[in-house]
Design a protein around this motif. Structure first.
Motif, PDB file in Angstrom:
ATOM      1  N   UNK A   1     -15.146  -0.148 -38.876  1.00 43.40           N
ATOM      2  CA  UNK A   1     -16.179   0.667 -38.636  1.00 43.40           C
ATOM      3  C   UNK A   1     -15.762   2.221 -38.454  1.00 43.40           C
ATOM      4  N   UNK A   2     -14.526   2.396 -37.768  1.00 40.38           N
ATOM      5  CA  UNK A   2     -14.314   3.969 -37.369  1.00 40.38           C
ATOM      6  C   UNK A   2     -13.631   4.508 -38.731  1.00 40.38           C
ATOM      7  N   UNK A   3     -12.903   3.476 -39.646  1.00 41.40           N
ATOM      8  CA  UNK A   3     -12.579   4.322 -40.863  1.00 41.40           C
ATOM      9  C   UNK A   3     -13.563   4.462 -41.799  1.00 41.40           C
TER      10      UNK A   3
ATOM     11  N   UNK B   1     -16.537   5.876 -40.832  1.00 42.71           N
ATOM     12  CA  UNK B   1     -17.379   6.756 -40.338  1.00 42.71           C
ATOM     13  C   UNK B   1     -17.862   7.742 -41.311  1.00 42.71           C
ATOM     14  N   UNK B   2     -19.171   8.372 -41.324  1.00 39.57           N
ATOM     15  CA  UNK B   2     -19.397   9.313 -42.374  1.00 39.57           C
ATOM     16  C   UNK B   2     -18.761  10.556 -42.402  1.00 39.57           C
ATOM     17  N   UNK B   3     -18.321  11.171 -43.554  1.00 39.04           N
ATOM     18  CA  UNK B   3     -17.535  12.120 -43.330  1.00 39.04           C
ATOM     19  C   UNK B   3     -18.273  13.431 -43.420  1.00 39.04           C
ATOM     20  N   UNK B   4     -17.751  14.396 -42.697  1.00 41.81           N
ATOM     21  CA  UNK B   4     -18.556  15.912 -42.712  1.00 41.81           C
ATOM     22  C   UNK B   4     -17.897  16.568 -43.855  1.00 41.81           C
ATOM     23  N   UNK B   5     -19.035  17.210 -44.638  1.00 43.07           N
ATOM     24  CA  UNK B   5     -18.884  17.838 -45.964  1.00 43.07           C
ATOM     25  C   UNK B   5     -19.144  19.456 -45.566  1.00 43.07           C
TER      26      UNK B   5
ATOM     27  N   UNK C   1      -5.925  10.541 -35.626  1.00 40.88           N
ATOM     28  CA  UNK C   1      -5.292   9.106 -36.226  1.00 40.88           C
ATOM     29  C   UNK C   1      -6.412   8.536 -37.021  1.00 40.88           C
ATOM     30  N   UNK C   2      -7.594   8.489 -36.507  1.00 41.85           N
ATOM     31  CA  UNK C   2      -8.573   7.298 -37.419  1.00 41.85           C
ATOM     32  C   UNK C   2      -9.305   7.905 -37.857  1.00 41.85           C
ATOM     33  N   UNK C   3      -9.639   9.362 -38.298  1.00 45.19           N
ATOM     34  CA  UNK C   3     -10.553   9.894 -39.128  1.00 45.19           C
ATOM     35  C   UNK C   3      -9.813  10.918 -40.116  1.00 45.19           C
ATOM     36  N   UNK C   4      -8.869  11.724 -39.681  1.00 46.28           N
ATOM     37  CA  UNK C   4      -7.780  12.366 -40.577  1.00 46.28           C
ATOM     38  C   UNK C   4      -6.841  11.806 -41.314  1.00 46.28           C
TER      39      UNK C   4
END
Lengths: 191, 187
Positions: free
Chosen positions: A48-50, A52-56, B147-150
């Protein structure tokens, strides 16, 4: 074998462990319902964390940043190096010139000295004129301030002391608010 | 990584436009990091721009032995701390932060209850994670986002913050468990 530490479960899911450690965890999980649940829950959480929607940023963001970019700052060391280089080049060129033309050094220095002295004399005259103009301006300003001060004194003799205090307090208050406003405006985030 | 260093060299040798390639490469990772740290799109855009302006102005101080992304995130991290200080928003260390109710490894897992994660649809879960992320201490949030987003490695994060890798691993772990615990409390 006791249950796996949760931290180790995460390291397993993030592929941070060695092959023997992975095998050991897989063997334990196969026979432990509690650790199976821990592993499954953390796995779903990481998925779920991976996702997550990306901010553009807006499409033209990079261009906008480039338009606001100022030239690269040159370090003090680079400036000094350039200066030293320039000076050395001058010395070398000067030496080559002397050697090539076969000129007498003493006559060259006398000529140089005379030219410099002429330049100093000329610039001194300009400085003297500048100072004369400046002193005339300062004397006019002084006279103006004196007249203003005399005028203020005359006004004060007419105004009652209570009103004078009120004017002084208002002036101090306005000055304080002005300085405070300027400080707030110049701080980051008030742009 | 190697390409980044070439672009830096080209920029420093006077080819200013080459820097735009670096901005294009890192604008979204940087925006994702800053956005999650400050929680406001407009402010995040402003700060992201400032990171690139600062990095350009001090490009001569970049040392090629480090990854360019590491150097850039270090600038961003310091900029956010400066911003919070100027706005008088507390920039607290982990030890001083609100860690109420959290004890390391204390998350209770019941064998009978369905898993907290399984209670939600994926889209709802993601929304809840985003909201919970905003509420965890900034020093944990920062490492979690890196770690988990970048998707930075633990070693890279340790290099950015100048702390041991073990500390980074521990803080990222604490961030994850704190999010899970708070999700559980809210459900």
């Amino acid at each position: 074998m006791s249950c796996l530490p949760v931290e180790q479960v995460y390291m397993y899911l993030e592929k941070q462990l060695s092959a023997p450690e992975n095998k050991m965890i897989e063997k334990h999980v196969a026979s432990c319902l509690r650790c199976q649940k821990v592993l499954e829950e953390r796995k779903l959480f990481l998925q779920a964390v991976e996702s997550l929607p990306s901010w553009q940023v807006p499409a033209n963001f990079a261009r906008q940043v480039m338009e606001n970019i100022s030239p690269v700052k040159v370090s003090l060391w680079s400036w000094l190096s350039a200066l030293a280089g320039g000076f050395l080049t001058f010395i070398v060129a000067f030496t080559v010139y002397i050697l090539a033309t076969g000129q007498n050094m003493s006559s060259l220095f006398i000529n140089l000295y005379q030219t410099l002295w002429e330049q100093i004399k000329n610039s001194s005259l300009v400085f003297i004129k500048f100072f004369k103009v400046m002193s005339a301006i300062l004397s006019t300003v002084r006279q103006l301030l004196e007249s203003l001060f005399k005028g203020l004194l005359q006004i004060l003799t007419v105004i009652k002391p209570e009103v004078q205090i009120l004017i002084i307090v208002t002036f101090i208050l306005v000055s304080f608010l002005f300085i405070y406003g300027v400080r707030r405006k110049s701080s980051l985030g008030e742009k | 990584m190697y390409e980044d260093k070439n672009i830096v060299e080209r920029t420093l040798s006077g080819e200013k436009e080459a820097f735009e390639l670096l901005i294009q490469k890192y604008e979204n990772p940087m925006f994702n990091y800053i956005g999650r740290m400050v929680g406001n799109r407009e402010l995040a855009l402003e700060l992201t721009q400032e990171v690139f302006l600062k990095s350009y102005a001090s490009l001569h101080s970049y040392q090629a032995k480090y990854k360019f992304s590491t150097w850039l995130f270090k600038i961003a991290s310091n900029l956010i701390i400066d911003y919070w200080r100027k706005k008088r928003i507390p920039t607290f260390s982990f030890d001083q932060q609100d860690t109420r109710g959290y004890q390391r490894g204390s998350l209770q897992i019941s064998d009978k209850e369905p898993s907290i994660i399984k209670k939600f649809e994926l889209s709802e879960l993601k929304g809840r994670i985003e909201k919970t992320l905003e509420k965890i201490p900034s020093s944990l949030r920062e490492m979690f986002v890196w770690r988990h987003i970048n998707e930075l490695s633990y070693d890279e994060i340790a290099e950015i913050k100048g702390i041991p890798v073990g500390t980074v691993k521990n803080r990222v772990f604490q961030a994850k468990e704190m999010i899970l615990q708070r999700l559980e409390e809210k459900s």
